[in-house]
Design a protein around this motif. Sequence first.
Motif, mmCIF file in Angstrom:
data_model
loop_
_atom_site.group_PDB
_atom_site.id
_atom_site.type_symbol
_atom_site.label_atom_id
_atom_site.label_comp_id
_atom_site.label_asym_id
_atom_site.label_seq_id
_atom_site.Cartn_x
_atom_site.Cartn_y
_atom_site.Cartn_z
ATOM 1 N N LEU A 187 -7.739 -5.871 -30.876
ATOM 2 C CA LEU A 187 -7.730 -4.688 -30.017
ATOM 3 C C LEU A 187 -6.148 -5.032 -29.054
ATOM 4 O O LEU A 187 -6.034 -5.992 -28.757
ATOM 5 N N TRP A 188 -5.482 -3.908 -29.259
ATOM 6 C CA TRP A 188 -4.431 -3.608 -28.106
ATOM 7 C C TRP A 188 -4.408 -3.604 -26.897
ATOM 8 O O TRP A 188 -5.495 -2.806 -26.419
ATOM 9 N N ASN A 189 -4.024 -4.301 -25.894
ATOM 10 C CA ASN A 189 -4.118 -4.241 -24.697
ATOM 11 C C ASN A 189 -4.121 -2.997 -24.182
ATOM 12 O O ASN A 189 -4.980 -2.492 -23.420
ATOM 13 N N SER A 190 -3.253 -2.180 -24.589
ATOM 14 C CA SER A 190 -2.855 -0.854 -24.160
ATOM 15 C C SER A 190 -4.169 0.073 -24.477
ATOM 16 O O SER A 190 -4.287 1.132 -23.813
ATOM 17 N N ASP A 191 -4.591 -0.183 -25.648
ATOM 18 C CA ASP A 191 -5.867 0.575 -25.942
ATOM 19 C C ASP A 191 -6.901 0.432 -25.119
ATOM 20 O O ASP A 191 -7.643 1.422 -24.739
ATOM 21 N N VAL A 192 -7.239 -0.984 -24.799
ATOM 22 C CA VAL A 192 -8.384 -1.259 -23.959
ATOM 23 C C VAL A 192 -8.441 -0.761 -22.617
ATOM 24 O O VAL A 192 -8.953 -0.007 -21.845
ATOM 25 N N LEU A 193 -6.878 -0.728 -21.980
ATOM 26 C CA LEU A 193 -6.652 -0.121 -20.810
ATOM 27 C C LEU A 193 -6.608 1.337 -20.631
ATOM 28 O O LEU A 193 -7.047 1.820 -19.495
ATOM 29 N N SER A 194 -6.285 1.927 -21.618
ATOM 30 C CA SER A 194 -6.287 3.565 -21.845
ATOM 31 C C SER A 194 -7.780 4.016 -21.957
ATOM 32 O O SER A 194 -8.121 5.049 -21.547
ATOM 33 N N ASN A 195 -8.588 3.063 -22.881
ATOM 34 C CA ASN A 195 -9.903 3.572 -23.024
ATOM 35 C C ASN A 195 -11.029 2.441 -22.899
ATOM 36 O O ASN A 195 -11.376 2.116 -24.037
ATOM 37 N N PRO A 196 -11.235 2.115 -21.853
ATOM 38 C CA PRO A 196 -12.094 0.698 -21.663
ATOM 39 C C PRO A 196 -13.381 0.861 -21.976
ATOM 40 O O PRO A 196 -14.187 0.003 -22.991
ATOM 41 N N ASP A 197 -13.895 1.952 -21.943
ATOM 42 C CA ASP A 197 -15.377 2.523 -22.283
ATOM 43 C C ASP A 197 -15.443 2.424 -23.854
ATOM 44 O O ASP A 197 -16.460 1.872 -24.569
#
Length: 136
Positions: A91-101
Amino acid sequence: MRRISKSITENARRMRREPTPAERELWKLLSRYRPAFTRQLSIDDRYIIDLANRAAKLAIELDGSQHHEQIRYDMGRTAYLEAQGWRVVRLWNSDVLSNPDGAASRILAETAECLGGTHPQPLPSREGRKRTPRYK
């Protein structure tokens, strides 16, 4: 003789103490689930997995922008882990931070699939049962 070298163990401990914002966010959402997730798991004295579920043999790798330059290394790492029986999810960090749920939901779905379709956190034994009156 140590199975995991002292340098790898110390590096994993340091990484646990200093998580990235994406790791911190995911850990907040996943740490309560069972079977348990582990942060910074050392594998065979070679690699450290960012987030792992040992029971499911699921490795979660959180990639930042530096991974654009090291794609060959990441491919080799993924191939090695898969050869050891791990399923690797990146997973990309930016994807996790923009949509953690959403990231947590994906990880839980992958965990359930690895475990044969069972949910990673089953309902408590009393939930869903009909309550019977004590006195009639």
